[in-house]
Design an enzyme around this catalytic site. Structure first.
Site, PDB file in Angstrom:
ATOM      1  N   GLN A 156      44.126  39.955  45.353  1.00 60.24           N
ATOM      2  CA  GLN A 156      44.141  39.832  43.892  1.00 60.24           C
ATOM      3  C   GLN A 156      44.911  41.005  43.279  1.00 60.24           C
ATOM      4  OE1 GLN A 156      40.245  39.520  42.111  1.00 60.24           O
ATOM      5  NE2 GLN A 156      41.072  39.203  40.046  1.00 60.24           N
ATOM      6  N   ASN A 158      42.314  34.198  44.484  1.00 62.89           N
ATOM      7  CA  ASN A 158      42.371  35.464  45.217  1.00 62.89           C
ATOM      8  C   ASN A 158      41.328  36.395  44.616  1.00 62.89           C
ATOM      9  OD1 ASN A 158      44.542  34.617  46.825  1.00 62.89           O
ATOM     10  ND2 ASN A 158      46.023  35.215  45.261  1.00 62.89           N
ATOM     11  N   HIS A 216      41.446  34.220  37.754  1.00 61.97           N
ATOM     12  CA  HIS A 216      42.454  33.168  37.561  1.00 61.97           C
ATOM     13  C   HIS A 216      42.448  32.234  38.757  1.00 61.97           C
ATOM     14  CE1 HIS A 216      44.328  36.783  39.271  1.00 61.97           C
ATOM     15  NE2 HIS A 216      45.100  35.970  39.984  1.00 61.97           N
ATOM     16  N   ILE A 217      42.726  30.988  38.472  1.00 59.31           N
ATOM     17  CA  ILE A 217      42.781  29.955  39.513  1.00 59.31           C
ATOM     18  C   ILE A 217      44.226  29.508  39.638  1.00 59.31           C
ATOM     19  CG2 ILE A 217      41.926  27.706  40.252  1.00 59.31           C
ATOM     20  CD1 ILE A 217      39.531  28.106  38.365  1.00 59.31           C
TER      21      ILE A 217
HETATM   22  P1  AMP Z   1      46.857  37.291  42.100  1.00 61.36           P
HETATM   23  O1  AMP Z   1      47.766  37.925  43.100  1.00 61.36           O
HETATM   24  O2  AMP Z   1      45.980  36.204  42.623  1.00 61.36           O
HETATM   25  O3  AMP Z   1      46.103  38.326  41.299  1.00 61.36           O
HETATM   26  O4  AMP Z   1      47.807  36.510  41.096  1.00 61.36           O
HETATM   27  C1  AMP Z   1      48.384  37.074  39.960  1.00 61.36           C
HETATM   28  C2  AMP Z   1      49.490  36.150  39.570  1.00 61.36           C
HETATM   29  O5  AMP Z   1      49.860  36.441  38.240  1.00 61.36           O
HETATM   30  C3  AMP Z   1      50.750  36.295  40.438  1.00 61.36           C
HETATM   31  O6  AMP Z   1      51.043  35.050  41.034  1.00 61.36           O
HETATM   32  C4  AMP Z   1      51.807  36.720  39.430  1.00 61.36           C
HETATM   33  O7  AMP Z   1      53.071  36.177  39.705  1.00 61.36           O
HETATM   34  C5  AMP Z   1      51.226  36.210  38.122  1.00 61.36           C
HETATM   35  N1  AMP Z   1      51.677  36.898  36.925  1.00 61.36           N
HETATM   36  C6  AMP Z   1      51.717  38.232  36.713  1.00 61.36           C
HETATM   37  N2  AMP Z   1      52.172  38.498  35.480  1.00 61.36           N
HETATM   38  C7  AMP Z   1      52.396  37.298  34.890  1.00 61.36           C
HETATM   39  C8  AMP Z   1      52.864  36.895  33.611  1.00 61.36           C
HETATM   40  N3  AMP Z   1      53.203  37.799  32.669  1.00 61.36           N
HETATM   41  N4  AMP Z   1      52.989  35.579  33.341  1.00 61.36           N
HETATM   42  C9  AMP Z   1      52.664  34.664  34.284  1.00 61.36           C
HETATM   43  N5  AMP Z   1      52.210  34.976  35.501  1.00 61.36           N
HETATM   44  C10 AMP Z   1      52.074  36.271  35.809  1.00 61.36           C
END
Ligand code: AMP
Length: 113
Positions: free
Chosen positions: A93, A86, A99-100
């Site tokens: 995002q 994203n 992140h992937i």
């Molecule tokens: P995005 O929406 O692509 O930016 O994805 C961010 C992702 O990070 C989401 O799927 C969240 O659930 C995940 N996320 C946020 N905080 C944490 C955390 N502390 N540990 C693991 N995953 C997380």
């Protein structure tokens, strides 16, 4: 550059369910999984988003994708999986550290929401 929750995970300031780590990257389970297997692969280098990568990151980006393949194999995703990056606001995002997503363990739908 702004600190993010993923920088804190890299520094071990907050816990995560880490499944793989090397000098360049970290892979850990998503805290809010959207599939039976939902793992994030991130570079240790602070890169906010895909659009911030440069030719300097050529080898790193290749490394990340090869690690996606390895982590997915180790997670048992033999029948396939989805890989998502994203990017920015329209991309949905929410964490500004590249992140992937690896999503698997169920049939994915298309188009995504
Ligand atoms: P995005 O929406 O692509 O930016 O994805 C961010 C992702 O990070 C989401 O799927 C969240 O659930 C995940 N996320 C946020 N905080 C944490 C955390 N502390 N540990 C693991 N995953 C997380």
């Amino acid at each position: 550059m702004a600190d993010t929750i993923f920088s804190k995970i890299i520094r071990r300031d907050i816990p995560a369910d880490i499944v793989y780590e090397d000098d360049l990257c970290l892979a850990f389970r998503d805290i809010a999984p959207q599939a039976p297997v939902h793992i994030l692969v991130i570079p240790k280098k602070t890169i906010p988003k895909l659009t911030d990568t440069t030719s300097e990151d050529h080898a790193l980006m290749g490394h990340l994708l090869l690690k996606v393949k390895q982590v997915a194999e180790e997670a048992g995703l033999d029948n396939g999986y989805r890989v998502v990056i994203n990017t920015g606001e329209d991309g949905g995002q929410t964490v500004d550290h590249l992140h992937i997503h690896i999503l698997g363990g169920r049939q994915m739908q298309w188009p995504p929401g």
